[in-house]
Design a protein around this motif. Sequence first.
Motif, mmCIF file in Angstrom:
data_model
loop_
_atom_site.group_PDB
_atom_site.id
_atom_site.type_symbol
_atom_site.label_atom_id
_atom_site.label_comp_id
_atom_site.label_asym_id
_atom_site.label_seq_id
_atom_site.Cartn_x
_atom_site.Cartn_y
_atom_site.Cartn_z
ATOM 1 N N LEU A 120 0.821 -1.218 0.000
ATOM 2 C CA LEU A 120 0.000 0.000 0.000
ATOM 3 C C LEU A 120 0.856 1.269 0.000
ATOM 4 O O LEU A 120 0.347 2.366 0.250
ATOM 5 N N HIS A 121 2.158 1.090 -0.257
ATOM 6 C CA HIS A 121 3.084 2.229 -0.358
ATOM 7 C C HIS A 121 3.017 3.099 0.908
ATOM 8 O O HIS A 121 3.008 4.325 0.836
ATOM 9 N N GLY A 122 2.972 2.416 2.042
ATOM 10 C CA GLY A 122 2.893 3.115 3.319
ATOM 11 C C GLY A 122 4.064 2.781 4.210
ATOM 12 O O GLY A 122 5.134 2.367 3.744
ATOM 13 N N GLU A 123 3.878 2.960 5.495
ATOM 14 C CA GLU A 123 4.911 2.643 6.463
ATOM 15 C C GLU A 123 4.275 2.077 7.719
ATOM 16 O O GLU A 123 3.085 2.264 7.978
ATOM 17 N N MET A 124 5.085 1.346 8.465
ATOM 18 C CA MET A 124 4.615 0.757 9.716
ATOM 19 C C MET A 124 4.848 1.734 10.866
ATOM 20 O O MET A 124 5.949 2.262 11.015
ATOM 21 N N LEU A 125 3.831 1.962 11.661
ATOM 22 C CA LEU A 125 4.011 2.734 12.884
ATOM 23 C C LEU A 125 4.559 1.821 13.980
ATOM 24 O O LEU A 125 4.419 0.596 13.899
ATOM 25 N N PRO A 126 5.152 2.380 15.007
ATOM 26 C CA PRO A 126 5.668 1.544 16.090
ATOM 27 C C PRO A 126 4.604 0.645 16.716
ATOM 28 O O PRO A 126 4.910 -0.438 17.214
ATOM 29 N N THR A 127 3.352 1.096 16.681
ATOM 30 C CA THR A 127 2.264 0.331 17.290
ATOM 31 C C THR A 127 1.768 -0.822 16.425
ATOM 32 O O THR A 127 0.914 -1.599 16.857
ATOM 33 N N GLY A 128 2.268 -0.921 15.175
ATOM 34 C CA GLY A 128 1.845 -2.004 14.293
ATOM 35 C C GLY A 128 0.825 -1.604 13.254
ATOM 36 O O GLY A 128 0.518 -2.389 12.353
ATOM 37 N N THR A 129 0.292 -0.409 13.353
ATOM 38 C CA THR A 129 -0.644 0.083 12.347
ATOM 39 C C THR A 129 0.101 0.409 11.055
ATOM 40 O O THR A 129 1.237 0.894 11.083
ATOM 41 N N VAL A 130 -0.540 0.148 9.924
ATOM 42 C CA VAL A 130 -0.007 0.535 8.620
ATOM 43 C C VAL A 130 -0.594 1.894 8.245
ATOM 44 O O VAL A 130 -1.814 2.091 8.297
ATOM 45 N N ARG A 131 0.253 2.822 7.883
ATOM 46 C CA ARG A 131 -0.178 4.181 7.538
ATOM 47 C C ARG A 131 0.236 4.489 6.100
ATOM 48 O O ARG A 131 1.400 4.310 5.730
ATOM 49 N N THR A 132 -0.729 4.946 5.304
ATOM 50 C CA THR A 132 -0.468 5.226 3.897
ATOM 51 C C THR A 132 -1.152 6.517 3.474
ATOM 52 O O THR A 132 -2.153 6.919 4.072
ATOM 53 N N LEU A 133 -0.609 7.138 2.427
ATOM 54 C CA LEU A 133 -1.197 8.354 1.875
ATOM 55 C C LEU A 133 -2.032 8.070 0.626
ATOM 56 O O LEU A 133 -2.484 8.997 -0.037
ATOM 57 N N LEU A 134 -2.245 6.802 0.308
ATOM 58 C CA LEU A 134 -3.071 6.468 -0.840
ATOM 59 C C LEU A 134 -4.463 7.062 -0.663
ATOM 60 O O LEU A 134 -5.024 7.039 0.430
#
Length: 449
Positions: A204-218
């Motif tokens: 999803l062209h995002g990044e992993m947060l320290p908490t395990g959530t995937v964050r994306t700007l899509l």
Amino acid sequence: MPAQRFASPSEVPGLAARRIAADILDGVLHKHRTLDDQLDGAGAHPGVKRLADRDRALMRRLVATILRRLGTLGHVLSRLLDRGVPTDAPRAQSALLIGAAQILWMDVPDHAAVDLSVRLVQSDRRAARYAGLVNAVLRRCAREGAALVEEVTSQTLDTPPWLLNRWIVHYGEATARAMALAIGNEPSLDITAKADAEQWASRLHGEMLPTGTVRTLLQGSVTMLPGFAEGAWWVQDAAAALPARLFGDVTGKTIVDLCAAPGGKTTQLALAGAHVIAVDRSPARMTRLRDNLARLALQAETVVADAVEWPGGNVPIDGILVDAPCTSTGTMRRHPDIAWLRQEADIAALTALQKRLLQKATSLLKPGGTLVYCTCSLEPEEGGEAVAALLAAESGLRRVPIEAAEVASLAELLTPEGDLRTLPCHLPHADPRLGGLDGFYAARLAKSL
């Protein structure tokens, strides 16, 4: 001279999206209707479904940008208008807001923003006589607007004064202003993956947060993103994903999600192996919860009932999650209408409901069980003060402090008492769209044996 013929939305590309945006803005600002209700709820605008996906996304972004920047827009327009915004023609006001928001913050050519706003007022009988004014003001905005925004960049015009003043009292001026500025940023898309979060961050062209959530700007329709249809993940703010984890290992345990819809926390608990009883009073929201569970191939028992009146299940309840109705001031990044719909007077009624829900949960919980209380509010009355009142009234309950290791060692997310308190300005990032959290409070309590 022949009468002017006004173009219909179908004849002018992009005009339909702007007309619906104007209608929805009017619903929020003048009729006190939520965005969710107007976009997706039972009272959804009939034109929304008829828009093409691209126009629907534009309309949503337009409305959100205006509500997120309403105070700044008011400042800019007041400087460009000699006599203020016309009050006798709501469509003229909406057209000015829509045009200025596109010019100042959106990737729309200035000439298109001006032209479509002029057409918007021309197509409204009461507002048509302001077409020349709208044209002149928005052309000036294209020339002078950026400098006018810069005048107030460091100010907090986009947060209602009553709310900002409360935050200054409770969090200090520096933190309150940091929160207000963070809320002004368009948020990312946060998802919770069923498995292989790192793989989904990559896909999803995002990044992993320290908490395990995937964050994306899509951007675009969530349902069209990879993994949605096959039920690999669900949308959930990173802060909202934390409270359900506070039960620890729930394998085989009976956990009640007492105000369950739309179901992100129910889904987490079911995925972790709990027998979940999801209770919510809204049939429509419960239908959506069931649909999400089906898409994700997860199981939970669902009950449509008023949580305060629900008699309980037929088995001992090991844990209860009370994600209580609240002012939702912590979610203004994602729901900017909250800023303009809520009033300080709302807090008292909601804290009374939260008290009843906590009392009910305490009565249903088995001895030795765990109660997790959370709200997506930044107001202390709906957080630490509610828990303090419950502990004072219920001698059989005790606080179980949350350890930093339970929140990815992010000690700044914890209060001195050991409760969870996330703020919109937490998790800063070089790209503001990739930073921030919803404002959440959560406390973990245990019932005596």
